[in-house]
Write a protein that holds these residues in place. Sequence first.
Motif, mmCIF file in Angstrom:
data_model
loop_
_atom_site.group_PDB
_atom_site.id
_atom_site.type_symbol
_atom_site.label_atom_id
_atom_site.label_comp_id
_atom_site.label_asym_id
_atom_site.label_seq_id
_atom_site.Cartn_x
_atom_site.Cartn_y
_atom_site.Cartn_z
ATOM 1 N N GLN A 120 0.804 -1.216 0.000
ATOM 2 C CA GLN A 120 0.000 0.000 0.000
ATOM 3 C C GLN A 120 0.845 1.278 0.000
ATOM 4 N N VAL A 153 0.572 4.033 -3.027
ATOM 5 C CA VAL A 153 0.139 5.390 -2.726
ATOM 6 C C VAL A 153 1.215 6.401 -3.121
ATOM 7 N N SER A 154 2.479 6.051 -2.998
ATOM 8 C CA SER A 154 3.535 6.984 -3.373
ATOM 9 C C SER A 154 3.585 7.194 -4.882
ATOM 10 N N LEU A 162 0.857 7.325 -6.862
ATOM 11 C CA LEU A 162 -0.312 8.078 -7.302
ATOM 12 C C LEU A 162 -0.044 9.570 -7.191
ATOM 13 N N THR A 181 -1.637 13.263 -7.022
ATOM 14 C CA THR A 181 -2.896 13.961 -6.771
ATOM 15 C C THR A 181 -2.962 15.192 -7.659
#
Length: 54
Positions: free
Chosen positions: A25, A29-30, A32, A34
């Motif tokens: 995870q 997440v790193s 992605l 934003t």
Amino acid sequence: MPQLNPNPWLSILLTTWLVYIVIYQPKIVSLLQTNSISHNLKPLNINSWNWPWT
């Protein structure tokens, strides 16, 4: 009934979720990105429609 014995599959399930949460995870997440918030927002141009029956 072997389906009611939680020993083999429960430990595998918990181990895989632990590996997913701890290892995969943070890596996912790193990666992605934003969307940055744009401060140059234009106001919406809202035009009303003229309906023929009103």
